[in-house]
Scaffold this active site. Structure first.
Site, PDB file in Angstrom:
ATOM      1  N   HIS A  39       2.430  27.335   3.465  1.00  0.00           N
ATOM      2  CA  HIS A  39       1.838  28.612   3.055  1.00  0.00           C
ATOM      3  C   HIS A  39       1.417  28.618   1.587  1.00  0.00           C
ATOM      4  CE1 HIS A  39       6.154  28.780   2.356  1.00  0.00           C
ATOM      5  NE2 HIS A  39       5.907  29.636   1.373  1.00  0.00           N
ATOM      6  N   HIS A 128      -3.632   0.767  -7.912  1.00  0.00           N
ATOM      7  CA  HIS A 128      -2.425  -0.040  -8.073  1.00  0.00           C
ATOM      8  C   HIS A 128      -1.502   0.008  -6.864  1.00  0.00           C
ATOM      9  CE1 HIS A 128      -2.523  -0.314 -12.724  1.00  0.00           C
ATOM     10  NE2 HIS A 128      -3.725  -0.032 -12.263  1.00  0.00           N
ATOM     11  N   ARG A 162      -3.613  -8.525  -8.809  1.00  0.00           N
ATOM     12  CA  ARG A 162      -2.242  -8.547  -9.331  1.00  0.00           C
ATOM     13  C   ARG A 162      -1.341  -7.490  -8.702  1.00  0.00           C
ATOM     14  NH1 ARG A 162      -1.422  -4.938 -13.957  1.00  0.00           N
ATOM     15  NH2 ARG A 162      -3.345  -3.776 -14.314  1.00  0.00           N
TER      16      ARG A 162
END
Length: 179
Positions: A39, A128, A162
């Protein structure tokens, strides 16, 4: 009679004119996004849903359907399930602070939900962490910022590289708790 350089320039211009214009990135209509709210997040969810439909997304509204009191776990779970089972590529959940819905969504295997409160956290969660569910706190951010966060979140690609090893570790932990 035109010079050789004039002829070369004319040929270059003609070849360039025949090349198709580069495509502008547009959401694919097949992209499906699940949305849900309690809500406290209902009014913002409605605006986000309208905004996403305007941008060409297929929106699966998991509720709530009014500002009447409702429990966020129900709607957060419904959104997360649609993302986890592949029905929707992404999910957006809105509650008062965004925290509770984030916790619920992250209980669903395969979901990486992120609470975002600015453009930087939106980019980071996608690039990431490969987040596939966005949670927002309607009581903490305004409509304009919320829509900017949604747009930035959807526009940011998973960075891989990475970050891939770490997200792989997250997914491995997730798989380890499935029964």
């Amino acid at each position: 009679m035109p010079s050789e350089s004039e002829v070369r320039e004319l040929v270059r211009a003609a070849v360039e004119a025949l090349q198709p214009a580069p495509e502008q990135p547009q959401p694919r209509p097949a992209d499906a996004i699940a949305i849900g709210a309690d809500h406290g997040g209902f009014p913002l969810k409605e605006k986000i849903g309208f905004h996403l439909k305007e941008r060409g997304f297929e929106v699966h509204d998991c509720g709530t359907t009014s500002p009447e009191a409702a429990d966020y776990p129900e709607f957060a779970h419904a959104v997360a399930r649609l993302v986890a089972d592949g029905t929707c590529e992404f999910g957006v959940i809105v509650d008062g602070a965004g925290i509770g819905s984030c916790i619920v969504a992250n209980k669903v295997p395969g979901v990486r939900a992120a609470l975002c409160y600015d453009l930087s956290s939106a980019r980071n969660s996608r690039e990431h962490n490969h987040a596939n569910v966005l949670t927002l706190g309607a009581g903490l951010i305004g409509t304009t910022l919320a829509l900017q966060i949604v747009d930035e979140w959807l526009a940011t690609a998973w960075g891989g590289g990475r970050h891939e090893r770490r997200v792989g570790m997250i997914d491995e932990i997730d798989r380890g708790y499935r029964t």
